[in-house]
Write a protein that holds these residues in place. Structure first.
Motif, short mmCIF file in Angstrom:
data_model
loop_
_atom_site.label_atom_id
_atom_site.label_comp_id
_atom_site.label_asym_id
_atom_site.label_seq_id
_atom_site.Cartn_x
_atom_site.Cartn_y
_atom_site.Cartn_z
N SER A 1 2.34 -5.80 2.52
CA SER A 1 3.43 -5.08 2.55
C SER A 1 3.39 -4.13 1.99
CB SER A 1 4.48 -6.30 1.36
OG SER A 1 3.69 -6.42 0.28
N PRO A 2 4.19 -3.36 2.97
CA PRO A 2 4.44 -1.81 2.51
C PRO A 2 4.97 -1.29 0.47
CG PRO A 2 5.32 -2.15 4.54
CD PRO A 2 5.26 -3.74 4.36
N ALA A 3 5.57 -1.96 -0.16
CA ALA A 3 5.87 -1.96 -1.52
C ALA A 3 4.03 -2.70 -1.85
CB ALA A 3 6.54 -3.14 -1.64
N LEU A 4 3.41 -3.36 -1.80
CA LEU A 4 2.96 -3.96 -3.14
C LEU A 4 1.06 -2.83 -2.15
CD1 LEU A 4 0.85 -5.30 -4.94
CD2 LEU A 4 0.71 -6.60 -2.87
N SER A 5 1.23 -2.32 -0.85
CA SER A 5 0.82 -1.07 -0.79
C SER A 5 0.98 0.10 -0.64
CB SER A 5 0.66 -0.93 0.82
OG SER A 5 0.13 -2.10 1.75
N ALA A 6 2.01 0.85 -1.30
CA ALA A 6 2.86 1.73 -2.14
C ALA A 6 1.71 1.62 -3.72
CB ALA A 6 3.32 1.90 -2.04
N ALA A 7 1.81 0.22 -4.18
CA ALA A 7 1.19 0.36 -5.81
C ALA A 7 0.63 0.52 -5.62
CB ALA A 7 1.95 -1.20 -6.22
N ILE A 8 -0.52 -0.58 -5.38
CA ILE A 8 -1.52 -0.13 -5.29
C ILE A 8 -2.28 1.08 -4.73
CG2 ILE A 8 -4.17 -0.65 -4.22
CD1 ILE A 8 -2.77 -3.29 -3.34
N ARG A 9 -1.92 1.71 -3.92
CA ARG A 9 -1.87 3.24 -3.00
C ARG A 9 -1.97 4.20 -4.92
NH1 ARG A 9 0.74 4.03 0.82
NH2 ARG A 9 2.59 4.98 -0.28
N ASP A 10 -0.91 4.06 -5.66
CA ASP A 10 -0.82 4.94 -6.41
C ASP A 10 -1.90 4.24 -7.86
OD1 ASP A 10 1.69 6.10 -5.41
OD2 ASP A 10 3.21 4.77 -6.54
N LEU A 11 -1.60 3.21 -8.00
CA LEU A 11 -3.11 2.51 -8.64
C LEU A 11 -4.16 3.20 -8.24
CD1 LEU A 11 -3.64 0.83 -10.88
CD2 LEU A 11 -4.25 -0.71 -9.68
N ALA A 12 -4.43 3.92 -7.43
CA ALA A 12 -5.64 4.59 -6.82
C ALA A 12 -5.87 5.71 -6.82
CB ALA A 12 -6.50 3.58 -5.16
N GLY A 13 -4.85 6.45 -6.67
CA GLY A 13 -4.98 7.62 -6.71
C GLY A 13 -5.14 7.91 -5.31
N GLN A 14 -4.79 7.75 -4.17
CA GLN A 14 -6.69 7.93 -3.05
C GLN A 14 -5.69 7.13 -1.80
OE1 GLN A 14 -10.17 7.13 -4.41
NE2 GLN A 14 -10.03 6.20 -2.27
N ASN A 15 -5.29 7.62 -1.12
CA ASN A 15 -4.92 6.80 0.78
C ASN A 15 -5.55 5.93 1.07
OD1 ASN A 15 -2.35 8.54 0.14
ND2 ASN A 15 -3.48 10.27 1.94
N TYR A 16 -5.30 5.30 1.20
CA TYR A 16 -5.72 4.05 2.40
C TYR A 16 -6.90 4.64 3.36
CZ TYR A 16 -3.86 0.36 -0.19
OH TYR A 16 -3.45 -0.42 -1.38
N LEU A 17 -7.54 3.70 3.93
CA LEU A 17 -8.30 3.97 5.26
C LEU A 17 -7.68 2.64 5.89
CD1 LEU A 17 -11.91 4.11 4.68
CD2 LEU A 17 -10.77 5.38 4.62
N TYR A 18 -7.24 3.09 7.58
CA TYR A 18 -7.10 2.18 8.26
C TYR A 18 -7.28 1.76 9.36
CZ TYR A 18 -2.69 3.11 5.67
OH TYR A 18 -1.73 3.41 4.66
N PHE A 19 -7.29 0.39 9.79
CA PHE A 19 -8.44 -0.11 11.16
C PHE A 19 -7.48 -0.50 11.98
CE2 PHE A 19 -10.28 -2.83 8.67
CZ PHE A 19 -10.15 -4.30 9.69
#
Length: 473
Positions: free
Chosen positions: A152-170
């Motif tokens: 979900s977008p909300a959890l994705s944002a939380a993980i992105r904040d934790l990682a300190g970097q952007n995701y990759l998408y396919f």
């Protein structure tokens, strides 16, 4: 702060492990930990909040193919499945119990399989299921994040904040499903591809670490095959290229990071590359003879049973994002599908995964937090069986952590160990999702000469090294 129960609910002890996501990885992780006596709270946002790909609230719902890949014990996925059987995987046990005819592959009835997993999880005395969305990763206790490729977008944002970097998408695409009774069997025919004769020492590996036995394969007609002539094939390719494609949703746009996974390309992407790409890919005719002519067709479209009743068949390898009106017109060009009833058209959705070589250890622990684990497709392990394998290891390691034991990484000579070594050690800039394959295994110093003999040796080594690792735990 996360609240796990309210004053109005029965005052049960707090969980010792939180699992986020009840797909294949999350269900496996929760089951493994619960079987070892941990109190597990499993969060699943469906059906309260669904995704663009899911249709039900069942656990371990299969949204793409209904096949878990090869069951041959000297193939990569066969080796991986036998490792999971040895480690008492819930997912593989439910798949075996709900298997459909599919030659050497392990295909399942979607609904029956998901129901079996859901029943096992919801009736387990050590698992509490919460049907709600998690928007933040709980702190202070072990957590397995197995939220899947449609996090979900909300959890994705939380993980992105934790990682300190952007995701990759396919982008991943689902294949169409056809009503079996609408397939013209005067044109299409039932057959498996040619099956190789058994070599001395071929594997048939037993469940739960049982001895590997000799086996020979027997031909059957598990697949429905739609043969194409040369002219029919090239007309089909031209129609695929001309068909209108569905535009990518705004929430799925990321032009710099967007990429397709090479192992699951939509047919229109293959067709656009070169005219013969489909004939060398999902439409390859090798090992098949059209009974009407006695000859090998120029190309073949295969359909595989999709449900227990045998009333539905999916078009193998035909992931597509062609607009539904054009999709129906193009697919009806396939001989045998002229009057086909399409129960589900193909569609494409965004898959999300983290940069695991930077963020994860081979134990599937987060680099900067010992009690945080990730598992499943969000880590870059592609395929159903790889997802289950990640959930199993994350669940077992969470148990070890709670009990004061060091989490373990499996030997890289096992298929599980090789897969997790790959996603945590490959060059971050080149990282893409990976399916289990023999190329991930370390080579022998003096390998057997023949390809099948090498595969047999890999399988035997993997089984032996897994037994040694388990005995040392």
């Amino acid at each position: 702060m996360t609240v796990f129960y309210s004053a109005s609910e029965p005052q049960t002890p707090p969980p010792e492990l939180v699992v986020i996501g009840a797909g294949l990885a999350g269900s496996e992780a929760a089951w493994q930990a619960a079987q070892q006596g941990l109190r597990v709270t499993l969060y699943e946002m469906r059906p309260t909040r669904s995704t663009p790909a899911h249709e039900t609230g069942q656990m371990a719902e299969l949204v793409c193919s209904n096949s878990l890949g090869s069951n041959a014990p000297d193939r990569a996925l066969g080796i991986l499945k036998n490792e999971l059987r040895r480690l008492r995987s819930l997912i593989i046990a439910c798949a075996d119990a709900n298997a459909l005819p599919a030659g050497d592959a392990l295909a399942v009835g979607r609904d029956a399989f998901s129901r079996a997993v859901t029943e096992a999880i919801t009736t387990h005395p050590n698992i509490t299921v919460r049907r709600e969305e998690i928007s933040a990763i709980p702190a202070g206790l072990p957590v397995v994040v197995a939220s899947g490729p449609l996090t979900s977008p909300a959890l994705s944002a939380a993980i992105r904040d934790l990682a300190g970097q952007n995701y990759l998408y396919f982008f991943d695409a689902m294949a169409p499903i056809v009503a079996a009774e609408s397939i013209n069997l005067d044109v299409a025919f039932r057959a498996n591809r040619w099956q190789r004769p058994a070599l001395p020492g071929d594997l048939a590996g037993g469940p739960a670490g049982g001895p590997i036995e000799l086996a020979a394969t027997q031909p059957s007609g598990d697949y429905i095959n739609c043969p194409m002539s040369r002219d029919e094939y090239y007309a089909f390719v031209e129609a695929v290229n001309a068909a209108e494609k569905i535009k990518v949703h705004e929430f799925e746009r990321d032009d710099e990071a967007r990429r397709y996974f090479e192992g699951c390309l939509p047919i229109e992407v293959l067709a656009a590359r070169e005219p013969d790409a489909l004939a060398y890919g999902p439409m390859r005719p090798v090992g098949l003879r059209d009974p009407r002519t006695g000859r090998r067709p120029w190309a073949v479209v295969q359909l595989r049973q999709d449900n227990v009743a045998g009333t539905l068949y999916n078009i193998v390898g035909f992931q597509t994002n062609i607009k539904w009106g054009d999709q129906e017109r193009v697919l009806r060009m396939i001989p045998g599908l002229e009057e086909a009833e399409f129960v589900r058209f193909g569609q494409m959705h965004r898959n999300t995964f983290i940069n695991s070589p930077v963020l994860l250890r081979p134990t599937l622990q987060w680099q900067a937090r010992d009690n945080l684990f990730f598992a499943g497709q969000i880590t870059g392990t592609e395929g159903y069986v790889g997802s289950a394998a990640g959930g199993l290891l994350a669940g077992l390691n969470a148990v070890r952590l709670v009990r004061g034991l060091a989490p373990v990484a499996l030997p890289s000579t096992t298929m599980m160990g090789a897969l997790f070594h790959y996603i945590t050690h490959t060059a971050p800039a080149d990282f893409q999702p990976m399916k289990a394959n023999l190329g991930l295994l370390p080579p022998f110093e003096n390998p057997p000469r023949g390809k099948r003999e090498r595969a047999l040796a890999y399988a035997q080594r993997a089984q032996a090294d897994l037994e040694a690792a388990v005995s040392a735990w």
